[in-house]
Structure formats: C-alpha cells, structure tokens
Design a protein around this motif. Sequence first.
Motif, PDB file in Angstrom:
ATOM      1  N   PHE A 114      30.963  33.868  82.689  1.00  0.00           N
ATOM      2  CA  PHE A 114      32.247  33.199  82.888  1.00  0.00           C
ATOM      3  C   PHE A 114      33.388  34.206  83.003  1.00  0.00           C
ATOM      4  O   PHE A 114      33.255  35.376  82.627  1.00  0.00           O
ATOM      5  CB  PHE A 114      32.532  32.272  81.705  1.00  0.00           C
ATOM      6  N   HIS A 116      36.081  34.292  81.188  1.00  0.00           N
ATOM      7  CA  HIS A 116      36.613  34.731  79.894  1.00  0.00           C
ATOM      8  C   HIS A 116      35.524  35.181  78.912  1.00  0.00           C
ATOM      9  O   HIS A 116      35.589  34.844  77.724  1.00  0.00           O
ATOM     10  CB  HIS A 116      37.469  33.636  79.271  1.00  0.00           C
ATOM     11  N   THR A 118      33.440  34.729  76.881  1.00  0.00           N
ATOM     12  CA  THR A 118      32.810  33.772  75.966  1.00  0.00           C
ATOM     13  C   THR A 118      31.758  34.407  75.062  1.00  0.00           C
ATOM     14  O   THR A 118      30.744  33.797  74.764  1.00  0.00           O
ATOM     15  CB  THR A 118      32.153  32.586  76.710  1.00  0.00           C
ATOM     16  N   LEU A 119      32.016  35.636  74.616  1.00  0.00           N
ATOM     17  CA  LEU A 119      31.164  36.176  73.547  1.00  0.00           C
ATOM     18  C   LEU A 119      31.579  35.493  72.254  1.00  0.00           C
ATOM     19  O   LEU A 119      32.746  35.181  72.061  1.00  0.00           O
ATOM     20  CB  LEU A 119      31.356  37.687  73.413  1.00  0.00           C
ATOM     21  N   PHE A 120      30.590  35.289  71.359  1.00  0.00           N
ATOM     22  CA  PHE A 120      30.915  34.630  70.101  1.00  0.00           C
ATOM     23  C   PHE A 120      31.454  35.684  69.132  1.00  0.00           C
ATOM     24  O   PHE A 120      30.731  36.609  68.766  1.00  0.00           O
ATOM     25  CB  PHE A 120      29.682  33.930  69.538  1.00  0.00           C
ATOM     26  N   PRO A 121      32.718  35.545  68.704  1.00  0.00           N
ATOM     27  CA  PRO A 121      33.376  36.630  67.969  1.00  0.00           C
ATOM     28  C   PRO A 121      32.799  36.883  66.579  1.00  0.00           C
ATOM     29  O   PRO A 121      32.994  37.957  66.031  1.00  0.00           O
ATOM     30  CB  PRO A 121      34.834  36.158  67.869  1.00  0.00           C
ATOM     31  N   HIS A 122      32.083  35.899  66.018  1.00  0.00           N
ATOM     32  CA  HIS A 122      31.562  36.085  64.658  1.00  0.00           C
ATOM     33  C   HIS A 122      30.198  36.771  64.667  1.00  0.00           C
ATOM     34  O   HIS A 122      29.651  37.043  63.607  1.00  0.00           O
ATOM     35  CB  HIS A 122      31.469  34.744  63.949  1.00  0.00           C
ATOM     36  N   PRO A 165      32.580  41.748  69.148  1.00  0.00           N
ATOM     37  CA  PRO A 165      33.300  41.614  70.421  1.00  0.00           C
ATOM     38  C   PRO A 165      34.770  42.025  70.326  1.00  0.00           C
ATOM     39  O   PRO A 165      35.313  42.584  71.282  1.00  0.00           O
ATOM     40  CB  PRO A 165      33.167  40.124  70.737  1.00  0.00           C
ATOM     41  N   GLY A 166      35.409  41.761  69.186  1.00  0.00           N
ATOM     42  CA  GLY A 166      36.819  42.113  69.031  1.00  0.00           C
ATOM     43  C   GLY A 166      37.103  43.592  69.205  1.00  0.00           C
ATOM     44  O   GLY A 166      38.234  43.984  69.487  1.00  0.00           O
ATOM     45  N   LYS A 173      33.028  43.801  77.156  1.00  0.00           N
ATOM     46  CA  LYS A 173      32.689  42.421  76.793  1.00  0.00           C
ATOM     47  C   LYS A 173      31.958  41.741  77.934  1.00  0.00           C
ATOM     48  O   LYS A 173      30.952  41.061  77.728  1.00  0.00           O
ATOM     49  CB  LYS A 173      33.970  41.638  76.474  1.00  0.00           C
ATOM     50  N   ARG A 180      23.691  39.352  77.979  1.00  0.00           N
ATOM     51  CA  ARG A 180      23.286  38.182  77.189  1.00  0.00           C
ATOM     52  C   ARG A 180      22.621  37.140  78.095  1.00  0.00           C
ATOM     53  O   ARG A 180      21.623  36.525  77.715  1.00  0.00           O
ATOM     54  CB  ARG A 180      24.519  37.582  76.501  1.00  0.00           C
TER      55      ARG A 180
ATOM     56  N   HIS B 121      33.373  28.133  74.916  1.00  0.00           N
ATOM     57  CA  HIS B 121      32.219  28.456  74.088  1.00  0.00           C
ATOM     58  C   HIS B 121      31.180  27.341  74.120  1.00  0.00           C
ATOM     59  O   HIS B 121      29.986  27.593  74.008  1.00  0.00           O
ATOM     60  CB  HIS B 121      32.654  28.741  72.654  1.00  0.00           C
ATOM     61  N   ARG B 146      36.002  30.247  59.884  1.00  0.00           N
ATOM     62  CA  ARG B 146      36.904  31.408  59.908  1.00  0.00           C
ATOM     63  C   ARG B 146      38.320  30.997  60.284  1.00  0.00           C
ATOM     64  O   ARG B 146      39.294  31.465  59.702  1.00  0.00           O
ATOM     65  CB  ARG B 146      36.400  32.448  60.916  1.00  0.00           C
ATOM     66  N   GLU B 222      40.301  35.946  70.173  1.00  0.00           N
ATOM     67  CA  GLU B 222      39.103  36.174  70.965  1.00  0.00           C
ATOM     68  C   GLU B 222      38.716  34.881  71.630  1.00  0.00           C
ATOM     69  O   GLU B 222      38.749  33.834  71.022  1.00  0.00           O
ATOM     70  CB  GLU B 222      37.986  36.605  69.990  1.00  0.00           C
TER      71      GLU B 222
END
Lengths: 274, 223
Positions: A114, A116, A118-122, A165-166, A173, A180, B121, B146, B222
């Motif tokens: 995509f 943006h 869309t990696l999961f930041p956690h 990711p941050g 990214k 992925r 997401h 979070r 993010e």
Amino acid sequence: MNTEENINEQKAENAIKHQGFLGSKPLVEFKGVTKRFGDTCVMDEMDLQMREDDRLVIIGPSGSGKSTLLRVLMGLEPIDKGEIHFDSKPYVSVDSKGRTQTDLATRSKVGMVFQHYTLFPHLSVLGNMTLSPVKVHGMGRSEAEDRAREYLGRLGMEDKLNSYPGKLSGGQKQRVAIARALMLEPKLMLFDEVTSALDPEMVAEIEKVMLDLAKQKMAMMIVTHDMYFAKKIATESVFIAGGKVVEKCDPEIMFNEPKEERTKDFLNKVLHLK
Amino acid sequence: MNYTFDFSVLLGNFGPLFEGLQTTLLLALGANVLGLTFGFVVCLMAMASLWFLRLPAKLFIEFFRCTPVLIQVVWFFYCVPILFNVFFDPITMGILALGLNLIAFNAEAYRAGIQAVPKEHHDACVALGLGPWNKTVHVIFPQALRNAIPVLMTNGITILQQSALVAIVAVADLMYAGKMLATDTYRPLEVFTAVAVIYFLMSLPISQVVTFLERRQDASVER
C-alpha cells in the motif's frame, strides 16, 4: 545497467509471445466487473486480462478507479456485478443475493503493498514479517524467521531485523512492507502507488526493488503516477477512464503513439508535453 | 492577610490522615481494577453488532458520563440498598460506586483506542490473510491498548481525586479523616492544605508518566 537490459530482453520476449498468444496463460481475468460507490460507477462492466508473466501498469486520471481495481482484486472491496478468474479458476463472483463471494485460498496467492506502508508499529520488522506465515499458514517460527532473514537480506536490510517500524525511514518501511508480502510467496503482487508517500530520494530505492522483482519474473499489477517508471517496468499497460478500459497495449506504443484521444490527452497532461 | 497559618497542629495528627490515605488508595486501586477489566468488556459490548449487547452497554456508558459523580455516589449508597436490598461494607460500596463510573469512562477510552487504529491496517490484515481473530488479537488490540494507555491512566488519577466524594457518605477516606481533623483542631485551612498536598503528591508522578507516554507516542506516529 544489468537489470534494465534483462528487463528489456524479457519485454521483447513477452511481446513475441503475446502476438501469437504462445506460452503464457492468463493469470487474471476481469469479466464484466461493475463496481459502484453510491451513484458513482467506478468500474463499468470492465473486462481486463493479464498474463502470468505480465507486469501490468494501470494509468488513468484521478478517480478513474485504478486503486479500486487493485482493491477489488485483493478482496478488499465487494463488487456489484461480474466475476474475476485467477489462474483460470473462479476467484471473485456475485451470488444471487448480490453478495460478493471471494475464494480465500486464491486470495492468499495475491499480495499487496500500500501507499502508506501499513507496517504494524507494535511489532518488530521480524514480527511483522512472520505474523501471517506463523499464525495463518502454520509455518514453524524458526522456519519463518529464516525466510524473513533471507528476504530482508535480498533487500539489504538484514541489520534491521529487530528494529521497530518507527525507527525506519519511509523507504526502509516500504521495503519491509514488500518483503512482508513476499513472505507468503504470492503469484501476483499488487502495488498501489507505493512510492507516492515517499521522499523523492527514496523513490529510486523502492523502484529498484520492484525492478529486481521483475527480473525474477514476478507477476505484478502496478498503479503509479510515475510514467517514466511505468514505461521502464511494464510489459503491458492499460489506460482506464470512466470505469472502462480505454486502451491496453505495449507500453512502448502507449507512451509513444497512443491510439485513443483520451489516452493522448492524459499523457500530454502528465508528461507536460505540448 | 489577617490569618496566621499554624501547621504545627498537624504534627501529632498524621496517624488518622495516614489511615485515611490507606482507605483512599484502596478505593482508587479497587475502582481501577474494576475499570480496567470491565471497562474493556463494556467497550466490546458497546462495539458489538448485536443490539442486545450494544444497547445496554451504550445506556450504561451514557448514564455514567451524563450524571455528576457526586449524585452517582449518593444514589449508589442510598438507593441501591433500598431497591435491591444489598449493602456491603462502606469501602466495598465505595469501590463499586467509583468503579462503575470508571468502567464507563474507560470503555470510552478503549473504544477511542480501537478506532484510532488506521483503516489501512484492516486492509493490510486482509492482504496478509489474517482472519478476524488473528487480526483482532495480534494487530488491533495491541495497538488499541497502546493508544488507550494515557487516557486510562488519566481516568485512573481522576478517580483518585473523585474518591474524595465518598467522604460525604461517611467512608473514612483521606478527605473524611481531614474533615474530622479540621473539626477537632479548628484549623480547617491548615488541614485541608495538607490533604490537598497529599492528593497532589500521589497524582503527580502518574500524570508525569502520562505526559512522558504521550510525548513518546506523538514522536512515533505511525500509520
């Protein structure tokens, strides 16, 4: 440039094949697909074919439904009419009650990247990459991690395995997002304006990754605003407007001597030609 | 200023204040345990597609958001025993009254946290083949939590302050101990100043943590 030569060779090869319809099977077939958002018809009984060794670039004016086309193919949007075949098997269809039916096993053969990231930041880079293989496809954790290492290595990012990711740049990214999607070994990759959110100096690194994929004969469908890149990577190009395929041909022809007036108008505008 | 402050009256009287403080901490802790756990349950109910789960949860949330805490406490202490013929010890009643309020506010905090997870997401989960369960457990909830933590902590300190309200129904918390001491010593200004300082010192570290977390989250916005 080695990559570029290789790609031009491939393109020539494909052009020959397509003239005689030899060797390559259709991978995706849209058959009379209609998609409405309220009163707006973004896909109007659209027919579109893509072969399994094609890299199809989709261009068209904004709001012409380029992204919607990819989203429909990813199973993210229901359709109103028509059907889509993938690998000569029914994939998306509409049942008698008007509900969209998507074959989930087929959907897992399609990957998407995509705009943006869309990696999961956690989750760390590794966590992002192994989540689906481990949780959905039942791959062992160590096997998934080995594969993640291999893919990241190919993209020159093995040192970022445990980063979050941050801490990554936009280009990094997006590379992880591509890796992925590749983890699931898709037969077709969809790229939805993947360089649009990037700073100009990072665009080239993502385009290089995509050209490398092209070298490995990955089937791709690409929506982009970058006409020069489109011309470079595509084996086939399609111009859509008003929910219809206006013109579909070899990119060399499309970008140099388009047949249709609307294609000419559009290309003149975006390429700043007089 | 004609008044001469004389804080020496406090010197021999920290005992009752300390006992009150213990009760206050117990009230706040109990209410937070209820709020954090059942708040999540109520949030899930309020977001459910089934109306018989959603409607009661929404009513519950709106009731506690739209009435003063003071009235909730009084109502809980006097009406519930009459209506349902149940009465626990005052501290348990206090925890329940404050806890119900916090459940409502925390449910909203959780909901906001879930809705703050970008729409993209959800799309990415589909593209990766993650089903509803895996998506919820591994992608949405961790991010939502979070997002919600600063608000949950702020709600937590708010309920610590508001626990002072149970003093009016004779629960012997810090505020109540302060009131008694003020009457005994005829020095309400000194006593209530001291009480305020104690509340302040308990809340300050937590609010500092909240500020720190918010700053960190802003830094790593993010998609």
